[in-house]
Design an enzyme around this catalytic site. Structure first.
Site, PDB file in Angstrom:
ATOM      1  N   ASP A  80       1.071  -0.701   0.118  1.00 27.93           N
ATOM      2  CA  ASP A  80       0.294   0.247   0.109  1.00 27.93           C
ATOM      3  C   ASP A  80       1.222   1.590   0.313  1.00 27.93           C
ATOM      4  O   ASP A  80       1.766   1.430   1.300  1.00 27.93           O
ATOM      5  CB  ASP A  80      -0.480   0.080   1.210  1.00 27.93           C
ATOM      6  CG  ASP A  80      -1.737  -1.508   1.046  1.00 27.93           C
ATOM      7  OD1 ASP A  80      -1.848  -2.388   0.599  1.00 27.93           O
ATOM      8  OD2 ASP A  80      -3.582  -0.949   2.010  1.00 27.93           O
TER       9      ASP A  80
ATOM     10  N   LYS B  45      -6.941   3.980  -3.044  1.00 26.11           N
ATOM     11  CA  LYS B  45      -7.642   3.228  -2.271  1.00 26.11           C
ATOM     12  C   LYS B  45      -7.638   4.612  -1.683  1.00 26.11           C
ATOM     13  O   LYS B  45      -6.851   5.882  -2.318  1.00 26.11           O
ATOM     14  CB  LYS B  45      -6.379   2.455  -1.490  1.00 26.11           C
ATOM     15  CG  LYS B  45      -6.615   2.605   0.138  1.00 26.11           C
ATOM     16  CD  LYS B  45      -5.246   2.097   0.947  1.00 26.11           C
ATOM     17  CE  LYS B  45      -5.719   1.911   2.420  1.00 26.11           C
ATOM     18  NZ  LYS B  45      -4.088   1.186   3.147  1.00 26.11           N
TER      19      LYS B  45
ATOM     20  N   LYS C 159     -10.171   0.402  -2.605  1.00 26.06           N
ATOM     21  CA  LYS C 159     -10.042  -0.143  -1.162  1.00 26.06           C
ATOM     22  C   LYS C 159     -10.715   1.667  -0.453  1.00 26.06           C
ATOM     23  O   LYS C 159      -9.573   2.051   0.255  1.00 26.06           O
ATOM     24  CB  LYS C 159      -8.373  -0.441  -0.868  1.00 26.06           C
ATOM     25  CG  LYS C 159      -8.916  -0.296   0.859  1.00 26.06           C
ATOM     26  CD  LYS C 159      -7.186  -1.679   1.147  1.00 26.06           C
ATOM     27  CE  LYS C 159      -7.082  -1.257   2.683  1.00 26.06           C
ATOM     28  NZ  LYS C 159      -5.719  -1.495   3.128  1.00 26.06           N
TER      29      LYS C 159
END
Length: 288
Positions: A125, A188, A224
């Site tokens: 991430d 995300k 996400k």
């Protein structure tokens, strides 16, 4: 972007109800999509081991509860998570690239990624350089995402936009496409360290982006939302949005995740309520 239209549609879908006989299924889907997360300066190997045990068996007192999708930790604790989760099917996600600020030289960011991958992380991430993006240096942001994607090797890349700092829906849309073009496997919303974090309108916008990407390229990419999603009611609202905006193909942990630390406990309590017929309090689930 049409701000009013986007927010009205998000609000409208947020009022949709799920029938009682579908709620248990929705809860199990949501549990299977959770990236169980601990990203604190006080994190220890012991805390990560406990989190991994919960990720494998979220509610040991009940059969049929699915494991979560992943455990998300800092890169120096990725090896601990890998050792605990081996063979379980639960993935190890590691934040990298000078999370959460992204304020570091590119060589430092890439070294962070390489360290996490070497430790066995399945997913990375990363955070984009919001300063470069807001200054209009889109090429710099694109090149950095590409470099991180290359450093990931076989690990999947989630690109954190930190939408709370991007200020406008147009910027969120632009950043989403930039991340997709540069090779991000997921886009995300947030690090969870900035307010606002995930919101339904922003998530709608990002779901539109991956849907449009699929229509243009045939490739499926994930979304996400992370930060601020704490209740089962909220999680179900997001699942409704996934189904209605992107499509039922995205109702899988391969393409949709919740970045959360406290959401799982509420999902487990509401799951017990569905099965028992009465509310189960927080004392009935494991403390994170």
């Amino acid at each position: 972007m049409d701000q009013v239209g986007l927010e009205q549609r998000a609000a409208g879908l947020g009022t949709r109800s799920v029938k009682k006989d579908s709620k248990l299924r929705a809860i199990d889907i949501a549990i299977s999509m959770v990236d169980l997360t601990t990203l604190e300066g006080a994190d220890t190997e012991g805390k990560v081991r406990s989190l991994c045990a919960k990720a494998r068996r979220p509610d040991p007192g009940w059969d049929g509860v699915p494991p979560v999708a992943a455990v998300c930790v800092y890169s120096d604790l990725a090896a601990t998570a890998v050792a605990e989760l081996g063979g379980s099917g639960v993935r190890v996600a590691s934040v990298a690239t000078a999370f959460p600020s992204g304020r570091a030289a590119r060589a430092v960011k890439l070294a962070d990624v390489e360290h996490a991958v070497a430790a066995g992380a399945d997913e990375i991430d990363m955070v984009i350089d919001r300063g470069a993006f807001l200054a209009g240096r889109y090429g710099q942001v694109f090149d950095e995402i590409q470099a991180v994607k290359e450093a990931c090797g076989d690990a999947h890349l989630k690109v954190i936009l930190e939408t709370g700092e991007l200020a406008t829906y147009d910027n969120v849309r632009r950043a989403s496409w930039l991340a997709l073009l540069a090779g991000g496997d997921f886009i995300k919303t947030s690090t969870g360290k900035v307010s606002p974090a995930a919101t339904l309108p922003v998530t709608h916008l990002m779901l539109q982006a991956v849907r449009d990407w699929r229509d243009a390229t045939g490739e499926l990419r994930g979304v996400k939302p992370a930060g601020g999603i704490r209740s089962t009611k909220d999680a179900i609202r997001y699942l409704v949005a996934v189904n209605e905006v992107a499509g039922p193909e995205w109702l899988t942990p391969e393409l949709f995740r919740f970045g959360a630390s406290s959401l799982l406990n509420d999902l487990l309590m509401q799951r017990r309520t569905q099965l028992d017929g009465h509310y189960s309090g927080p004392e009935h689930v494991a403390v994170d």
